[in-house]
Motif scaffolding. Structure first.
Motif, short mmCIF file in Angstrom:
data_model
loop_
_atom_site.label_atom_id
_atom_site.label_comp_id
_atom_site.label_asym_id
_atom_site.label_seq_id
_atom_site.Cartn_x
_atom_site.Cartn_y
_atom_site.Cartn_z
N LEU A 8 -3.84 -9.91 -5.21
CA LEU A 8 -2.46 -8.86 -5.90
C LEU A 8 -0.89 -9.36 -4.84
CD1 LEU A 8 -3.43 -5.09 -6.05
CD2 LEU A 8 -2.35 -6.37 -7.97
N GLY A 9 -1.94 -9.94 -3.87
CA GLY A 9 -0.29 -10.21 -3.63
C GLY A 9 0.73 -11.36 -4.06
N PHE A 10 -0.82 -13.02 -4.23
CA PHE A 10 -0.11 -13.51 -4.70
C PHE A 10 0.28 -12.91 -7.01
CE2 PHE A 10 -1.88 -16.59 -8.55
CZ PHE A 10 -1.20 -17.34 -8.15
N GLY A 11 -0.52 -12.55 -6.98
CA GLY A 11 0.63 -11.93 -8.38
C GLY A 11 1.68 -11.02 -7.64
N PHE A 12 2.51 -9.66 -7.15
CA PHE A 12 3.50 -9.57 -6.34
C PHE A 12 4.39 -10.73 -6.37
CE2 PHE A 12 1.64 -5.67 -5.91
CZ PHE A 12 2.28 -4.86 -7.55
N ALA A 13 3.71 -12.10 -5.87
CA ALA A 13 4.70 -13.34 -5.41
C ALA A 13 5.63 -13.74 -6.51
CB ALA A 13 3.95 -13.85 -4.68
N VAL A 14 5.10 -13.63 -7.67
CA VAL A 14 4.95 -14.09 -9.42
C VAL A 14 5.32 -13.05 -9.65
CG1 VAL A 14 4.41 -14.98 -11.20
CG2 VAL A 14 3.41 -15.41 -9.20
N ALA A 15 5.99 -12.04 -9.85
CA ALA A 15 6.00 -11.23 -10.24
C ALA A 15 7.70 -10.82 -9.66
CB ALA A 15 5.67 -9.48 -10.37
N PHE A 124 -2.35 3.66 -11.33
CA PHE A 124 -3.65 4.24 -11.68
C PHE A 124 -4.51 2.76 -12.02
CE2 PHE A 124 -7.90 5.05 -12.71
CZ PHE A 124 -8.84 5.44 -11.34
N ALA A 125 -3.65 2.73 -13.12
CA ALA A 125 -4.06 1.59 -14.34
C ALA A 125 -3.92 0.53 -13.99
CB ALA A 125 -3.55 1.90 -15.87
N THR A 126 -3.05 -0.12 -13.55
CA THR A 126 -2.73 -1.30 -13.17
C THR A 126 -4.03 -1.25 -12.31
OG1 THR A 126 -0.32 -1.36 -13.61
CG2 THR A 126 -1.13 -2.66 -12.06
N LEU A 127 -3.93 -0.68 -10.94
CA LEU A 127 -4.94 -0.80 -9.99
C LEU A 127 -6.28 -1.03 -10.04
CD1 LEU A 127 -3.87 1.70 -7.09
CD2 LEU A 127 -3.79 -1.07 -7.15
N THR A 128 -6.49 -0.44 -11.09
CA THR A 128 -7.95 -0.63 -12.54
C THR A 128 -8.49 -1.62 -12.70
OG1 THR A 128 -7.66 2.05 -12.82
CG2 THR A 128 -9.40 0.31 -14.08
N ILE A 129 -7.29 -2.69 -13.27
CA ILE A 129 -7.31 -3.84 -13.73
C ILE A 129 -7.68 -4.61 -12.82
CG2 ILE A 129 -6.06 -5.67 -15.17
CD1 ILE A 129 -4.41 -3.00 -17.17
N ALA A 130 -6.95 -5.15 -11.44
CA ALA A 130 -6.64 -5.50 -10.77
C ALA A 130 -8.13 -5.47 -10.04
CB ALA A 130 -5.44 -5.44 -9.87
N ALA A 131 -8.92 -4.75 -9.92
CA ALA A 131 -10.35 -4.43 -9.07
C ALA A 131 -10.69 -4.39 -10.30
CB ALA A 131 -10.02 -3.21 -8.31
#
Lengths: 500, 326
Positions: A8-15, A124-131
């Protein structure tokens, strides 16, 4: 767990690069706008903007297109609440109590709770997708035609609960909806059905055309008919944001709606359409006083709006993990990936992790942006209701016509909304309701296709529907609900649900 | 009716507007304005992706942009009609595909136009295989396994397709007919949902376009058993159907440019040269070859005779198989 955090950290670095935040913002704004304008849906918009993304890098392009998609979900509820026009199938239920709330001067509260519920659900849905994206893919694969048929049938049975008048009339409307959904070329044989030889009916009736007619145009006719109610809408403007009591009432519906939406969104056959309907039915069943529903119950906005948004987010799962698009918007996202030379499929996660995690992180960023964009706008929307109706209704009519024309550049569709408007007006005069009709229309098509596919696969053996435990369970629930609502000894409880 | 009248009116406006432009439609300064490429499928599909990629390159070579317009109504027939009625000045180009060019005239009873006489071919751009795929858990490990089971058990096999009358459906029917196999057809709306059911083991096999299944093949979830082009394709580790006992079988997807009948030969040639030059660029070549597509770039005469032969072949097949759309 460490993986989850670092991914997720990597994702936020991109986003969170300036460029991607900007693209996400543009996507959200465009999405909100097309959601608000009746008729102009995310499908047409993304199709039009696809070539523009050609010059962008793939991550940025997909972040922007995704923003349009879920931005439109936010915008769609605004129109549903303010003027009773559902722009998308998923906004139909929001009109039921949302527009009633607006009529009671609680438009701001309805818009506010829709935005906040959507944000909670989106998070919630974003966390679900990530996990859980990878393991949840399995769920998508066990759902075949017979399971879909059972799910849709259960949805229709639950739909009876949507009506707050006569059960018989609700069933009649559902059946008319199913009948309308069969217009057009038969998917299996290529035979055209009930097209009356008219070319524009060849591909069936468009959802937006039907919804805008029986809801939007009919509502205008009703308002012109009835000076009293329309003045109520514009004269009483209550508080702009939900208060403490509203939050207390909405908390559980938001939580339940979020979970229902997240589960149905994963299904690859566009199960997300069912999410708001399922959430609404559930809330009405659970409510201490179900008769408030249809008359401005805040739970009837909070639950379905959350379900709608979480479903919209989790419908990215089949796209991201299998490369299989669950609906028309996702099919365009596949197109966008292909144009940028990315092969959609299970390997996207390993081959282009920046795209995968960047997109997931951007969904949360986008939801936050939408909340920030939408909350301050509520005041403006509510003030819009103060515009005298003789100025308001020609504007709504004009936007409806432009929206419908923009779908296929077909002038004849504009005439069709007028026809459906008259139909919608007449049926409401006769005490029928349009919501079950639209549900029958949306689910009818999916139900028929899957019913026939299941029978093709089983070579005509009806047992296929109870052979699978999932479809057997869903059918059992449908039967129980039916029996409960018709058994005389239980009549009292049914009346509680159905009567006003 | 109303629709037709408005359409005619619109065409009349277009026609008169472009009549003014006609004076400039000489080959030496062609193109002096953007060129329109009509794609007979919706935006976001496989053909659209290829069209946009090539259009970008051709635009660069021509020095004028090539603008893609999508119209997927009625199996692409509306796009063909629009293109056929456009001025033959080189500013309207149609993306020519198997469906609208050589299959639909024999498939749609209501087809109003003969694409082979309404257009002048420019060049065949590329040819791309369809792939016979099964799920990784399938008992059929090779193409001959699948065929052998089908022959021994008539009516037992189930296959999915992207829709009734789609390339995916017709390619399978042609194979089944040549092999003398009976199988049950389950149509879907698009390749995606069909692949989902094949992946879940509810159908036995599917013949589908390469881009739709590439990701699932790369990850090992779907296994390619054969390709439908005459020759093998490097991208897939599978034989061709033709070499596996059906030498007459071929059912490739192909993409080419055609222009309205009567477009000046010099303009046609200029367009063809720009297209072939664009196809030579590394960007286009790499991208298309990564999808298993073979680049062609032939002469108008070769393209014309190929389409004529294909049209005859599909005509014969569709008539004997009794497949039609009313």
């Amino acid at each position: 767990m460490m993986d989850f955090v670092s991914n997720l950290g990597f994702g936020f670095a991109v986003a969170l690069t300036l460029k991607n935040i900007g693209l996400c913002f543009i996507g959200c704004i465009v999405g909100t706008l097309v959601g608000i304008l009746p008729g102009v849906g995310p499908i047409a918009t993304i199709a039009m903007l696809l070539p523009i993304t050609f010059g962008l890098d793939p991550v940025g392009a997909l972040i922007m297109l995704a923003g349009i998609y879920y931005g439109a979900q936010y915008g769609g509820s605004t129109t549903a609440i303010l003027v009773n026009i559902p722009g998308e199938a998923t906004a139909v239920v929001t009109t039921l109590d949302g527009h009633q709330m607006a009529k009671q001067g609680r438009a701001g509260v309805a818009l506010g709770i829709a935005a906040i519920g959507s944000f909670v659900a989106g998070t919630f849905a974003t966390l679900t997708i990530a996990a859980l994206a990878k393991p949840l893919t399995g769920l998508a694969l066990v759902f075949g035609p017979s399971e879909y048929f059972a799910l849709m049938l259960m949805g229709l049975v639950l739909a009876v609960v949507l009506a707050h008048g006569s059960v018989l009339k609700a069933i009649a409307m559902i059946l008319v909806g199913i009948l309308l959904s069969t217009v057009g070329v038969d998917i299996e044989t290529g035979q055209d059905r009930m097209t009356l030889g008219l070319d524009f009916l060849y591909d069936g009736i468009d959802f937006a055309v039907l919804a805008m007619g029986v809801f939007g145009i009919a509502e205008i006719l009703r308002n012109l008919d009835n000076v009293e109610t329309r003045d109520v809408v514009r004269q009483t403007i209550g508080r702009l944001l939900p208060g403490k009591e509203d939050f207390k009432q909405s908390a559980m519906p938001i939580a339940r709606g979020t979970i229902i939406g997240s589960i149905l969104g994963i299904l690859p056959g566009n199960g997300a359409v069912l999410a708001p309907f399922a959430s609404y039915s559930l809330e009405k069943k659970l409510a201490k006083n179900p008769s408030r529903f249809g008359k401005g119950a805040i739970e009837g906005v909070a639950g379905p709006e959350s379900a709608n948004n979480s479903g919209a987010q989790t419908s990215f799962i089949p796209l991201l993990t299998l490369g299989i698009p669950p609906n028309a918007v996702m099919a365009l996202m596949v197109g966008a990936m292909t144009i940028h030379g990315i092969v959609p499929g299970p390997l996207v996660m390993t081959n282009t992790p920046d795209l995968f995690w960047g997109m997931i992180a951007s969904m949360w960023v986008g939801n936050l942006m939408l909340l920030i964009i939408n909350l301050p706008m509520i005041g403006m929307w509510v003030r819009l209701l103060k515009v005298p109706y003789q100025l308001m209704f020609p504007a709504i009519l004009m936007f409806c016509c432009i929206g419908i024309f923009s779908i296929n550049s077909e002038p004849v569709q504009v005439i069709v909304i007028a026809v459906f408007g008259l139909v919608g007006y007449s049926i409401s005069k006769l005490g029928f309701e349009p919501a079950p009709l639209l549900l029958g229309f949306v689910l009818g098509r999916l139900m028929e296709e899957n019913f026939r596919r299941a029978l093709l696969m089983s070579r005509g053996d009806m047992m296929t529907f109870i052979a699978s435990p999932i479809s057997a369970t869903l059918l059992l629930i449908a039967v129980v609900v039916l029996v409960v609502s018709f058994m005389p000894s239980l009549r009292k409880s049914r009346d509680e649900v159905f009567t006003e | 009716m109303i629709k037709r009248r408005v359409l005619t009116a619109m065409l009349a406006v277009f026609a008169s507007a472009s009549f003014l432009g006609r004076a400039y439609a000489q080959s030496d300064n062609y193109p002096s304005r953007p060129v329109k490429l009509i794609v007979p499928y919706a935006a976001g599909g496989g053909t659209d992706a290829i069209a946009r990629l090539v259009a970008n390159g051709v635009g660069e070579k021509l020095g004028q942009s090539m603008v893609v317009e999508n119209n997927g109504t009625a199996g692409g027939n509306v796009a063909s009609q629009l293109a056929a009625k456009a001025d033959p000045d080189g500013y309207t180009v149609l993306m020519a595909n198997q469906g609208p060019m050589v299959v639909n005239p024999h498939l749609f009873e209501s087809m109003k136009l003969d694409p082979l006489t309404a257009f002048d071919p420019v060049t065949l751009i590329a040819r791309s295989p369809l792939v016979v795929v099964v799920s990784k858990n399938s008992p059929y490990k090779s193409f001959s396994d699948l065929m052998a089971f089908g022959k021994a058990n008539p009516g037992k096999l189930t296959y999915g397709s992207a829709g009734n009358g789609s390339a995916s459906h017709l390619a399978t029917e042609m194979l089944l007919k040549m092999a003398g196999i009976q199988a049950v057809h389950v149509p879907y709306k698009g390749a995606g949902p069909a692949l989902n059911d094949m992946l879940g083991g509810r159908g036995d096999f599917m013949i589908t376009t390469a881009p739709s299944v590439l990701g699932l093949i790369d990850s090992g979830d779907m296994v390619p058993l054969a390709v439908t082009t005459k020759e093998r394709v490097k991208r897939f580790n599978a034989p061709s159907v033709a070499e596996s006992g059906y030498p007459d079988y071929v059912s490739a997807a192909w993409y080419g440019f055609v222009v309205p009948k009567g477009t000046p030969a010099a303009i046609n040639e200029k367009l063809r040269k720009a297209t072939i030059e664009a196809m030579g660029s590394k960007e286009i070549k790499d991208r298309l070859e990564a999808e298993g597509t073979t680049l062609v770039g032939d002469s108008p005469a070769e393209f014309a005779s190929m389409m004529k032969a294909e049209s005859e072949r599909w005509k014969g097949f569709l008539a004997t198989a009794g497949i039609s759309i009313k």
